[in-house]
Design an enzyme around this catalytic site. Structure first.
Site, mmCIF file in Angstrom:
data_model
loop_
_atom_site.group_PDB
_atom_site.id
_atom_site.type_symbol
_atom_site.label_atom_id
_atom_site.label_comp_id
_atom_site.label_asym_id
_atom_site.label_seq_id
_atom_site.Cartn_x
_atom_site.Cartn_y
_atom_site.Cartn_z
ATOM 1 N N LYS A 1 43.988 35.217 62.128
ATOM 2 C CA LYS A 1 44.630 36.357 61.451
ATOM 3 C C LYS A 1 43.602 37.450 61.180
ATOM 4 O O LYS A 1 43.913 38.637 61.261
ATOM 5 C CB LYS A 1 45.337 35.885 60.184
ATOM 6 C CG LYS A 1 46.492 34.950 60.514
ATOM 7 C CD LYS A 1 47.282 34.502 59.322
ATOM 8 C CE LYS A 1 48.312 33.460 59.719
ATOM 9 N NZ LYS A 1 47.730 32.130 60.024
ATOM 10 N N ALA B 1 39.115 31.081 58.035
ATOM 11 C CA ALA B 1 38.698 30.337 59.240
ATOM 12 C C ALA B 1 39.869 29.567 59.839
ATOM 13 O O ALA B 1 40.728 29.096 59.101
ATOM 14 C CB ALA B 1 37.588 29.360 58.883
ATOM 15 N N GLU C 1 35.575 32.555 53.984
ATOM 16 C CA GLU C 1 35.909 31.138 54.200
ATOM 17 C C GLU C 1 34.931 30.279 53.416
ATOM 18 O O GLU C 1 33.723 30.409 53.579
ATOM 19 C CB GLU C 1 35.849 30.801 55.700
ATOM 20 C CG GLU C 1 35.954 29.327 56.033
ATOM 21 C CD GLU C 1 37.219 28.647 55.493
ATOM 22 O OE1 GLU C 1 38.317 29.194 55.661
ATOM 23 O OE2 GLU C 1 37.090 27.567 54.883
ATOM 24 N N CYS D 1 51.426 27.126 56.472
ATOM 25 C CA CYS D 1 52.041 26.504 57.650
ATOM 26 C C CYS D 1 52.735 25.225 57.197
ATOM 27 O O CYS D 1 52.578 24.171 57.788
ATOM 28 C CB CYS D 1 51.001 26.250 58.742
ATOM 29 S SG CYS D 1 49.623 25.245 58.212
ATOM 30 N N CYS E 1 41.261 33.302 52.970
ATOM 31 C CA CYS E 1 41.128 31.932 53.518
ATOM 32 C C CYS E 1 41.147 32.088 55.042
ATOM 33 O O CYS E 1 42.173 31.890 55.675
ATOM 34 C CB CYS E 1 42.288 31.056 53.088
ATOM 35 S SG CYS E 1 42.722 31.178 51.347
HETATM 36 N N1 SAM Z 1 43.789 32.169 58.193
HETATM 37 C C1 SAM Z 1 43.219 31.186 59.084
HETATM 38 C C2 SAM Z 1 43.502 31.587 60.511
HETATM 39 O O1 SAM Z 1 44.454 32.348 60.759
HETATM 40 O O2 SAM Z 1 42.747 31.188 61.418
HETATM 41 C C3 SAM Z 1 43.648 29.787 58.734
HETATM 42 C C4 SAM Z 1 43.335 29.410 57.317
HETATM 43 S S1 SAM Z 1 43.678 27.756 56.838
HETATM 44 C C5 SAM Z 1 45.398 27.743 56.799
HETATM 45 C C6 SAM Z 1 43.227 27.729 55.168
HETATM 46 C C7 SAM Z 1 41.748 27.840 54.872
HETATM 47 O O3 SAM Z 1 41.551 27.824 53.451
HETATM 48 C C8 SAM Z 1 40.910 26.710 55.426
HETATM 49 O O4 SAM Z 1 39.961 27.208 56.331
HETATM 50 C C9 SAM Z 1 40.238 26.086 54.201
HETATM 51 O O5 SAM Z 1 38.892 25.689 54.433
HETATM 52 C C10 SAM Z 1 40.316 27.192 53.167
HETATM 53 N N2 SAM Z 1 40.288 26.713 51.762
HETATM 54 C C11 SAM Z 1 40.341 25.427 51.326
HETATM 55 N N3 SAM Z 1 40.262 25.384 49.976
HETATM 56 C C12 SAM Z 1 40.162 26.658 49.552
HETATM 57 C C13 SAM Z 1 40.033 27.252 48.268
HETATM 58 N N4 SAM Z 1 40.045 26.537 47.157
HETATM 59 N N5 SAM Z 1 39.921 28.588 48.214
HETATM 60 C C14 SAM Z 1 39.939 29.350 49.325
HETATM 61 N N6 SAM Z 1 40.065 28.828 50.563
HETATM 62 C C15 SAM Z 1 40.179 27.498 50.683
#
Ligand code: SAM
Length: 446
Positions: A118, A114, A137, A235, A112
């Site tokens: 990380k 975007a 993503e 978070c 995950c």
């Molecule tokens: N790791 C990122 C960073 O450090 O910049 C932040 C990630 S954010 C907390 C969680 C991400 O999970 C979002 O970008 C979101 O679009 C994605 N997401 C949403 N639903 C999801 C799903 N069912 N499976 C995988 N990823 C998903």
């Protein structure tokens, strides 16, 4: 800040005596941080630089080697940001990856990913060790931001995909040494930074997020090798999405915890809220780095000698580790570093877009300048506070004298502007004119 009553009640139960301090932290401004791209500049070199210190007023923070807080406006227009020397990120979010040791040649999945904070930290750490990262993503617009962030940072060890977790499980069974699931969550730890997220909070949403986290993790487990490492983070403070999920992993998916889970609170640490847990999948683990994916991949066609000749005419003689891995992919010329992770579909970026050949002439892409600039025969090193850098980042052309001490040229017309030896972007040298090839969408407007 107008926090939901039900959230306050839950936090009072959780924090007891320290609740008042926690609530008071919402009156303070969010902390600004960045991580250092240690694959392009050492911490000592970065910290010895007076311009960076004066313009960013940074301070090192936390236990990791890459985490800083800073006090400056408009970091997005700073030359270090453009060069991919720094990546703006919340310090608590950085802590998830900061302390991790990577082994040589690891394959890592950031499921995950975007906008890419990380992923960037992981790539900076694994790239000197020959590791490879698949940064995934699902959200299309966030995926594009991820692609452009990885390009800005100049990594050549990262592929980006847009696959659902269950599709990843099918394509990559028992493939990765490390999987990071930085899960979509109810975002309680982000209330101070993004007050608009408060309106989306509800107990029902916490429950929904917890369900989705279990689904994502059930797929993530299939992508991990036996004995592989899972990093789980959110978070948010909700037990349903944090400790209860760790219980689910240990009780139902046979993981074991390798370290106590960590929580970051804004009243205790200079950053926003964060939870992270480090686990290991059952079974023995050995890093297996065999498999040269691109060579057997029919999407990549070999390029002709004429194309390679056109490339070296414009960019100079490149090392074989690059020229031996230049391919034709659809109508683009790409450099796919050995061992790159190449999903079968929904790939939004793999390898490096090298450029296009038009009427026998090669036109290099920005991504190639960023990732491979250090190998080019024509390079122009500029001081970060020089008027030339400011002009370059605004997209302007400028002139330099042929005895400029930062200019190295072996005759190739296209070259790269560097700051501390780190690629900023491309230019074409015509006489003493530095023609600007910095992409329009990335330029500073002041
Ligand atoms: N790791 C990122 C960073 O450090 O910049 C932040 C990630 S954010 C907390 C969680 C991400 O999970 C979002 O970008 C979101 O679009 C994605 N997401 C949403 N639903 C999801 C799903 N069912 N499976 C995988 N990823 C998903």
């Amino acid at each position: 800040m107008n926090l939901p009553e039900a959230f306050k009640k839950r936090m009072k139960q959780k924090l007891a005596d320290s609740y008042d301090e926690f609530e008071a932290s919402f009156e303070k401004p969010p902390v600004k941080g960045f991580h250092l791209n240690t694959s392009v500049i050492s911490r000592d070199r970065f910290e010895a630089d007076d311009f960076g210190k004066a313009s960013l007023s940074w301070e090192r923070v936390g236990e990791g080697e890459d985490a800083y807080i800073y006090n400056a406006e408009h970091i997005g227009s700073h030359p270090f940001h453009h060069a991919g020397i720094i990546y703006s990120q919340d310090p608590a979010a950085m802590s998830v990856v900061s302390g991790i040791e990577f082994r040589p040649g690891e394959r890592v999945l950031d499921l995950c990913a975007a906008p890419g904070g990380k992923s960037s930290q992981i790539a900076a750490r694994i790239s000197p060790l020959g590791g490879r990262l698949l940064s995934n993503e699902v959200n299309p617009s966030r995926n594009q931001i991820l692609v452009s962030n990885m390009e800005r940072m100049g990594y050549d060890c990262v592929s980006v995909s847009k696959l659902m977790p269950d599709e990843l499980a099918v394509q990559f069974p028992s493939y990765f040494d490390t999987v990071l699931v930085d899960a979509p969550c109810s975002g309680e730890g982000m209330f101070r930074k993004y007050p608009e997220s408060i309106d989306e909070w509800s107990i029902e949403n916490v429950t929904l997020c917890a369900k989705r986290q279990r689904e994502i993790l059930s797929s993530a487990v299939s992508c991990l090798k036996p004995g592989g490492r899972l990093i789980y983070s959110t978070c948010t403070y909700a037990d349903e999405e944090d400790e209860d999920i760790v219980d689910f992993l240990t009780e139902e998916l046979s993981f074991s915890l390798t370290a106590p889970s960590r929580r970051y609170y804004p009243h205790e640490f200079p950053g926003e809220g964060q939870f992270c847990a480090y686990l290991q999948k059952a079974g023995g683990h050995e890093t297996d780095t065999t498999g040269n994916h691109e060579l057997s991949d029919k999407r990549f066609k070999p390029v002709s000698k004429d194309v390679l000749k056109a490339v070296s005419k414009e960019l100079g003689i490149l090392p074989e580790k690059i020229t031996e891995h230049i391919y034709l992919f659809r109508d683009s010329i790409v450099y796919v570093p050995e061992g790159s992770i190449l999903p079968d579909k929904a790939v939004t970026s793999f390898g490096i877009k090298a450029g296009k050949c038009e009427k026998g002439r090669f036109i290099p892409e920005h991504a190639f300048f960023k990732a491979c600039g250090k190998y080019l025969g024509t390079r122009l090193e500029l001081a970060p506070d020089s008027p030339e850098i400011a002009a370059y980042l605004r997209g302007e052309e400028f002139r330099i004298s042929s005895d400029h001490e930062g200019l190295i040229t072996e005759g190739a017309p296209f070259g790269v502007i560097t700051v501390f030896g780190v690629a900023l972007g491309g230019f074409k040298l015509t006489g003493n004119r530095v023609k600007n090839h910095y992409p329009k969408g990335l330029r500073n407007t002041f």
